[in-house]
Design a protein around this motif. Structure first.
Motif, mmCIF file in Angstrom:
data_model
loop_
_atom_site.group_PDB
_atom_site.id
_atom_site.type_symbol
_atom_site.label_atom_id
_atom_site.label_comp_id
_atom_site.label_asym_id
_atom_site.label_seq_id
_atom_site.Cartn_x
_atom_site.Cartn_y
_atom_site.Cartn_z
ATOM 1 N N SER A 10 0.822 -1.217 0.000
ATOM 2 C CA SER A 10 0.000 0.000 0.000
ATOM 3 C C SER A 10 0.856 1.267 0.000
ATOM 4 O O SER A 10 0.442 2.288 -0.553
ATOM 5 N N VAL A 11 2.033 1.201 0.597
ATOM 6 C CA VAL A 11 2.938 2.362 0.577
ATOM 7 C C VAL A 11 3.411 2.627 -0.853
ATOM 8 O O VAL A 11 3.384 3.766 -1.320
ATOM 9 N N LEU A 12 3.810 1.567 -1.553
ATOM 10 C CA LEU A 12 4.245 1.732 -2.945
ATOM 11 C C LEU A 12 3.080 2.159 -3.833
ATOM 12 O O LEU A 12 3.237 3.024 -4.700
ATOM 13 N N ARG A 13 1.913 1.560 -3.601
ATOM 14 C CA ARG A 13 0.730 1.918 -4.388
ATOM 15 C C ARG A 13 0.383 3.395 -4.184
ATOM 16 O O ARG A 13 0.139 4.123 -5.150
ATOM 17 N N PHE A 14 0.393 3.849 -2.941
ATOM 18 C CA PHE A 14 0.072 5.245 -2.671
ATOM 19 C C PHE A 14 1.109 6.185 -3.282
ATOM 20 O O PHE A 14 0.757 7.230 -3.838
ATOM 21 N N ALA A 15 2.374 5.825 -3.201
ATOM 22 C CA ALA A 15 3.422 6.669 -3.792
ATOM 23 C C ALA A 15 3.216 6.798 -5.303
ATOM 24 O O ALA A 15 3.349 7.889 -5.871
ATOM 25 N N THR A 16 2.858 5.704 -5.947
ATOM 26 C CA THR A 16 2.617 5.740 -7.389
ATOM 27 C C THR A 16 1.367 6.551 -7.706
ATOM 28 O O THR A 16 1.331 7.315 -8.680
ATOM 29 N N GLU A 17 0.322 6.394 -6.895
ATOM 30 C CA GLU A 17 -0.892 7.191 -7.082
ATOM 31 C C GLU A 17 -0.580 8.680 -6.941
ATOM 32 O O GLU A 17 -1.057 9.498 -7.733
ATOM 33 N N LEU A 18 0.227 9.022 -5.962
ATOM 34 C CA LEU A 18 0.597 10.421 -5.749
ATOM 35 C C LEU A 18 1.314 10.992 -6.976
ATOM 36 O O LEU A 18 1.036 12.121 -7.401
ATOM 37 N N VAL A 19 2.209 10.201 -7.545
ATOM 38 C CA VAL A 19 2.892 10.638 -8.770
ATOM 39 C C VAL A 19 1.868 10.854 -9.878
ATOM 40 O O VAL A 19 1.916 11.862 -10.591
ATOM 41 N N ALA A 20 0.925 9.931 -10.025
ATOM 42 C CA ALA A 20 -0.104 10.076 -11.068
ATOM 43 C C ALA A 20 -0.936 11.332 -10.838
ATOM 44 O O ALA A 20 -1.248 12.062 -11.786
ATOM 45 N N TRP A 21 -1.289 11.598 -9.577
ATOM 46 C CA TRP A 21 -2.115 12.768 -9.248
ATOM 47 C C TRP A 21 -1.379 14.081 -9.529
ATOM 48 O O TRP A 21 -2.010 15.096 -9.782
ATOM 49 N N LEU A 74 -4.747 1.794 -14.050
ATOM 50 C CA LEU A 74 -4.913 3.138 -14.614
ATOM 51 C C LEU A 74 -3.990 4.136 -13.908
ATOM 52 O O LEU A 74 -3.342 4.963 -14.557
ATOM 53 N N GLN A 75 -3.921 4.039 -12.594
ATOM 54 C CA GLN A 75 -3.024 4.920 -11.820
ATOM 55 C C GLN A 75 -1.567 4.692 -12.217
ATOM 56 O O GLN A 75 -0.814 5.656 -12.434
ATOM 57 N N LEU A 76 -1.174 3.425 -12.299
ATOM 58 C CA LEU A 76 0.213 3.099 -12.633
ATOM 59 C C LEU A 76 0.563 3.595 -14.032
ATOM 60 O O LEU A 76 1.613 4.220 -14.240
ATOM 61 N N ALA A 77 -0.307 3.328 -14.990
ATOM 62 C CA ALA A 77 -0.053 3.766 -16.365
ATOM 63 C C ALA A 77 0.005 5.291 -16.454
ATOM 64 O O ALA A 77 0.877 5.848 -17.134
ATOM 65 N N SER A 78 -0.897 5.963 -15.762
ATOM 66 C CA SER A 78 -0.896 7.431 -15.774
ATOM 67 C C SER A 78 0.394 7.987 -15.202
ATOM 68 O O SER A 78 0.968 8.942 -15.739
ATOM 69 N N ALA A 79 0.846 7.403 -14.111
ATOM 70 C CA ALA A 79 2.087 7.868 -13.492
ATOM 71 C C ALA A 79 3.274 7.706 -14.440
ATOM 72 O O ALA A 79 4.064 8.640 -14.635
ATOM 73 N N VAL A 80 3.388 6.534 -15.043
ATOM 74 C CA VAL A 80 4.541 6.252 -15.907
ATOM 75 C C VAL A 80 4.492 7.095 -17.186
ATOM 76 O O VAL A 80 5.479 7.746 -17.548
ATOM 77 N N VAL A 81 3.361 7.092 -17.871
ATOM 78 C CA VAL A 81 3.259 7.842 -19.133
ATOM 79 C C VAL A 81 3.473 9.334 -18.889
ATOM 80 O O VAL A 81 4.225 9.992 -19.624
ATOM 81 N N LEU A 94 12.878 6.523 -12.421
ATOM 82 C CA LEU A 94 12.513 6.247 -11.027
ATOM 83 C C LEU A 94 11.026 5.932 -10.889
ATOM 84 O O LEU A 94 10.640 5.007 -10.166
ATOM 85 N N VAL A 95 10.183 6.672 -11.583
ATOM 86 C CA VAL A 95 8.741 6.418 -11.542
ATOM 87 C C VAL A 95 8.437 5.045 -12.143
ATOM 88 O O VAL A 95 7.612 4.294 -11.615
ATOM 89 N N SER A 96 9.118 4.703 -13.216
ATOM 90 C CA SER A 96 8.911 3.390 -13.840
ATOM 91 C C SER A 96 9.316 2.261 -12.901
ATOM 92 O O SER A 96 8.621 1.238 -12.811
ATOM 93 N N LEU A 97 10.413 2.449 -12.190
ATOM 94 C CA LEU A 97 10.846 1.440 -11.214
ATOM 95 C C LEU A 97 9.851 1.341 -10.060
ATOM 96 O O LEU A 97 9.556 0.238 -9.582
ATOM 97 N N LEU A 98 9.343 2.472 -9.615
ATOM 98 C CA LEU A 98 8.325 2.477 -8.560
ATOM 99 C C LEU A 98 7.081 1.722 -9.019
ATOM 100 O O LEU A 98 6.530 0.899 -8.283
ATOM 101 N N ALA A 99 6.640 1.978 -10.241
ATOM 102 C CA ALA A 99 5.460 1.292 -10.775
ATOM 103 C C ALA A 99 5.715 -0.214 -10.905
ATOM 104 O O ALA A 99 4.833 -1.026 -10.596
ATOM 105 N N ALA A 100 6.902 -0.592 -11.337
ATOM 106 C CA ALA A 100 7.237 -2.019 -11.452
ATOM 107 C C ALA A 100 7.233 -2.689 -10.085
ATOM 108 O O ALA A 100 6.707 -3.796 -9.920
ATOM 109 N N ALA A 101 7.804 -2.018 -9.090
ATOM 110 C CA ALA A 101 7.792 -2.564 -7.729
ATOM 111 C C ALA A 101 6.363 -2.692 -7.210
ATOM 112 O O ALA A 101 6.013 -3.667 -6.539
ATOM 113 N N THR A 102 5.527 -1.713 -7.549
ATOM 114 C CA THR A 102 4.126 -1.761 -7.143
ATOM 115 C C THR A 102 3.431 -2.956 -7.784
ATOM 116 O O THR A 102 2.670 -3.672 -7.113
#
Length: 117
Positions: A10-21, A74-81, A94-102
């Motif tokens: 959930s920590v990784l998921r939230f961090a990725t969501e924050l990047v997407a937001w 959708l959150q992960l793809a939005s963050a990376v793209v 770094l964002v791509s690595l975060l999304a992969a870890a998520t």
């Protein structure tokens, strides 16, 4: 099937969501402020309203686990793209690595979500 402990995920998921937001409206703002605001409605609003029972304490509109997984994707793809679109390469990597870890840490939760409906 018992819900897996996903505190670390959930920590990784939230961090990725924050990047997407942050990154998605930033990327879209140069085209239209309406698109930027709309992206926030989609990225924050949909997961707030639609959730799988047992996955969140407060379920407004219950949906099957597959819908929750699609919203996370959708959150992960939005963050990376968005990161690759507007930020320097080092930040996008770094964002791509975060999304992969998520993606990796989400697997037990996703199995549970698919099994629960």
């Amino acid at each position: 099937m018992e819900r897996p402990d996903d505190r670390r995920a959930s920590v990784l998921r939230f961090a990725t969501e924050l990047v997407a937001w942050i990154a998605t409206p930033w990327a879209l703002a140069s085209y239209s402020w309406l698109l930027a605001v709309g992206s926030l409605v989609v990225l924050i609003g949909l997961p707030t309203v639609f959730s799988t029972p047992g996955d969140k304490a407060n379920v407004i509109v219950p949906v099957p686990g597959a819908v929750t997984i699609l919203l996370v994707l959708l959150q992960l793809a939005s963050a990376v793209v968005s990161a690759w679109w507007i930020w320097p390469v080092w930040a996008a990597v770094l964002v791509s690595l975060l999304a992969a870890a998520t993606l990796i840490t989400e697997r037990p939760r996703w199995r549970w979500l698919l099994a629960s409906g």
